[in-house]
Scaffold this motif. Sequence first.
Motif, PDB file in Angstrom:
ATOM      1  N   SER A  40     -24.899   5.501  15.879  1.00 24.46           N
ATOM      2  CA  SER A  40     -25.684   4.279  16.018  1.00 24.46           C
ATOM      3  C   SER A  40     -26.160   3.812  14.649  1.00 24.46           C
ATOM      4  O   SER A  40     -26.675   4.600  13.856  1.00 24.46           O
ATOM      5  N   GLY A  41     -25.957   2.530  14.354  1.00 29.92           N
ATOM      6  CA  GLY A  41     -26.392   1.974  13.084  1.00 29.92           C
ATOM      7  C   GLY A  41     -25.417   2.191  11.941  1.00 29.92           C
ATOM      8  O   GLY A  41     -25.692   1.812  10.805  1.00 29.92           O
ATOM      9  N   ALA A  42     -24.246   2.777  12.214  1.00 29.11           N
ATOM     10  CA  ALA A  42     -23.274   3.066  11.151  1.00 29.11           C
ATOM     11  C   ALA A  42     -22.607   1.805  10.610  1.00 29.11           C
ATOM     12  O   ALA A  42     -22.178   1.767   9.465  1.00 29.11           O
ATOM     13  N   GLY A  43     -22.491   0.775  11.448  1.00 23.47           N
ATOM     14  CA  GLY A  43     -21.835  -0.460  11.025  1.00 23.47           C
ATOM     15  C   GLY A  43     -20.629  -0.826  11.877  1.00 23.47           C
ATOM     16  O   GLY A  43     -19.827  -1.683  11.500  1.00 23.47           O
ATOM     17  N   LYS A  44     -20.495  -0.190  13.046  1.00 24.71           N
ATOM     18  CA  LYS A  44     -19.342  -0.434  13.923  1.00 24.71           C
ATOM     19  C   LYS A  44     -19.236  -1.888  14.359  1.00 24.71           C
ATOM     20  O   LYS A  44     -18.165  -2.486  14.262  1.00 24.71           O
ATOM     21  N   SER A  45     -20.331  -2.447  14.831  1.00 24.73           N
ATOM     22  CA  SER A  45     -20.314  -3.835  15.328  1.00 24.73           C
ATOM     23  C   SER A  45     -20.032  -4.816  14.203  1.00 24.73           C
ATOM     24  O   SER A  45     -19.270  -5.773  14.381  1.00 24.73           O
ATOM     25  N   SER A  46     -20.632  -4.578  13.046  1.00 25.82           N
ATOM     26  CA  SER A  46     -20.396  -5.460  11.891  1.00 25.82           C
ATOM     27  C   SER A  46     -18.950  -5.374  11.434  1.00 25.82           C
ATOM     28  O   SER A  46     -18.338  -6.386  11.100  1.00 25.82           O
ATOM     29  N   LEU A  47     -18.394  -4.177  11.418  1.00 24.09           N
ATOM     30  CA  LEU A  47     -16.991  -3.993  11.050  1.00 24.09           C
ATOM     31  C   LEU A  47     -16.083  -4.691  12.066  1.00 24.09           C
ATOM     32  O   LEU A  47     -15.135  -5.395  11.690  1.00 24.09           O
ATOM     33  N   ARG A 150     -28.527   5.077   8.904  1.00 16.34           N
ATOM     34  CA  ARG A 150     -28.162   4.546  10.228  1.00 16.34           C
ATOM     35  C   ARG A 150     -29.400   4.239  11.051  1.00 16.34           C
ATOM     36  O   ARG A 150     -29.497   3.187  11.684  1.00 16.34           O
ATOM     37  N   LYS A 151     -30.340   5.190  11.064  1.00 14.19           N
ATOM     38  CA  LYS A 151     -31.552   5.013  11.869  1.00 14.19           C
ATOM     39  C   LYS A 151     -32.352   3.807  11.383  1.00 14.19           C
ATOM     40  O   LYS A 151     -32.813   2.997  12.198  1.00 14.19           O
ATOM     41  N   ALA A 152     -32.463   3.661  10.070  1.00 15.60           N
ATOM     42  CA  ALA A 152     -33.196   2.514   9.516  1.00 15.60           C
ATOM     43  C   ALA A 152     -32.544   1.195   9.939  1.00 15.60           C
ATOM     44  O   ALA A 152     -33.230   0.258  10.353  1.00 15.60           O
ATOM     45  N   ARG A 153     -31.197   1.132   9.871  1.00 16.27           N
ATOM     46  CA  ARG A 153     -30.503  -0.104  10.268  1.00 16.27           C
ATOM     47  C   ARG A 153     -30.641  -0.365  11.765  1.00 16.27           C
ATOM     48  O   ARG A 153     -30.873  -1.496  12.196  1.00 16.27           O
ATOM     49  N   GLY A 159     -35.416  -2.553  16.884  1.00 15.28           N
ATOM     50  CA  GLY A 159     -36.858  -2.347  16.884  1.00 15.28           C
ATOM     51  C   GLY A 159     -37.419  -1.518  18.019  1.00 15.28           C
ATOM     52  O   GLY A 159     -36.910  -0.451  18.349  1.00 15.28           O
ATOM     53  N   ASP A 160     -38.462  -2.041  18.627  1.00 20.10           N
ATOM     54  CA  ASP A 160     -39.210  -1.291  19.633  1.00 20.10           C
ATOM     55  C   ASP A 160     -38.423  -1.050  20.910  1.00 20.10           C
ATOM     56  O   ASP A 160     -38.762  -0.160  21.680  1.00 20.10           O
ATOM     57  N   THR A 161     -37.372  -1.828  21.138  1.00 20.76           N
ATOM     58  CA  THR A 161     -36.528  -1.592  22.314  1.00 20.76           C
ATOM     59  C   THR A 161     -35.814  -0.247  22.192  1.00 20.76           C
ATOM     60  O   THR A 161     -35.671   0.483  23.165  1.00 20.76           O
ATOM     61  N   TYR A 162     -35.381   0.080  20.975  1.00 20.43           N
ATOM     62  CA  TYR A 162     -34.570   1.270  20.739  1.00 20.43           C
ATOM     63  C   TYR A 162     -35.421   2.484  20.346  1.00 20.43           C
ATOM     64  O   TYR A 162     -35.094   3.618  20.691  1.00 20.43           O
ATOM     65  N   ARG A 168     -32.918  10.680  22.267  1.00 18.34           N
ATOM     66  CA  ARG A 168     -32.037  11.035  23.377  1.00 18.34           C
ATOM     67  C   ARG A 168     -30.633  10.484  23.168  1.00 18.34           C
ATOM     68  O   ARG A 168     -29.648  11.112  23.543  1.00 18.34           O
ATOM     69  N   TRP A 169     -30.513   9.306  22.546  1.00 20.55           N
ATOM     70  CA  TRP A 169     -29.193   8.751  22.252  1.00 20.55           C
ATOM     71  C   TRP A 169     -28.519   9.559  21.140  1.00 20.55           C
ATOM     72  O   TRP A 169     -27.325   9.880  21.228  1.00 20.55           O
ATOM     73  N   ALA A 170     -29.267   9.915  20.104  1.00 23.78           N
ATOM     74  CA  ALA A 170     -28.723  10.700  18.991  1.00 23.78           C
ATOM     75  C   ALA A 170     -28.227  12.059  19.480  1.00 23.78           C
ATOM     76  O   ALA A 170     -27.213  12.564  18.987  1.00 23.78           O
ATOM     77  N   ALA A 171     -28.900  12.643  20.454  1.00 23.17           N
ATOM     78  CA  ALA A 171     -28.459  13.933  21.010  1.00 23.17           C
ATOM     79  C   ALA A 171     -27.095  13.780  21.686  1.00 23.17           C
ATOM     80  O   ALA A 171     -26.230  14.662  21.559  1.00 23.17           O
ATOM     81  N   GLN A 172     -26.875  12.677  22.382  1.00 19.64           N
ATOM     82  CA  GLN A 172     -25.575  12.432  23.012  1.00 19.64           C
ATOM     83  C   GLN A 172     -24.483  12.215  21.961  1.00 19.64           C
ATOM     84  O   GLN A 172     -23.352  12.688  22.118  1.00 19.64           O
TER      85      GLN A 172
END
Length: 193
Positions: A40-47, A150-153, A159-162, A168-172
């Motif tokens: 999450s936050g690596a840049g997949k969507s932007s790429l 990644r976490k910062a991005r 924001g507060d939604t995530y 729990r997402w990072a564990a998956q």
Amino acid sequence: MHSRSDDPVATALEHAATLIEQDVRAVSAGNPVVLIDGGSGAGKSSLAARLVRRWPVSGHVQLIALDSLYPGWDGLDDGVERALEWILRPHGRGYLGTWRRWDWERQTEAESHAVDPALGVIVEGSGILRASTAGLADIRIWVESAEPARKARALARDGDTYRPHWDRWAAQERLHIERDDPRTLATRIVEVP
């Protein structure tokens, strides 16, 4: 304010998109399949967005974000299974695929979307690159980026939604990396600062 050339993330993603565009050309198929995985936050969507703009094959490319398929915050693996059953397998057999968007607010499936087997497909999202999907893709991308960046991005984006769901997402994602070793399945590894 930084210009694009001063932004190391944008520079890395632009360079990667150029290389992947060449990879797509080299496949010489009218309907190539590209998988883009990473934390999450690596840049997949932007790429993926950059690749859509540069798509070198005639006809448009169909972009599907796993964020639209994951059935909630505990659904990384289920989202990938949905992509496999609803998108990748039908596309690979030359059949029309149909996927259902996950409505995050209502916590239920929403409208359906068709996937044309005659056109190329990009599926991007955490978890998508694994043994069960790799054979159905022409190009497999692993986007590598350190967790603090990644976490910062991701938190700046969502924001507060995530924020309450990050752990729990990072564990998956960690389980996926340990179990599926997506980096070794990739045809190209993209390093993002």
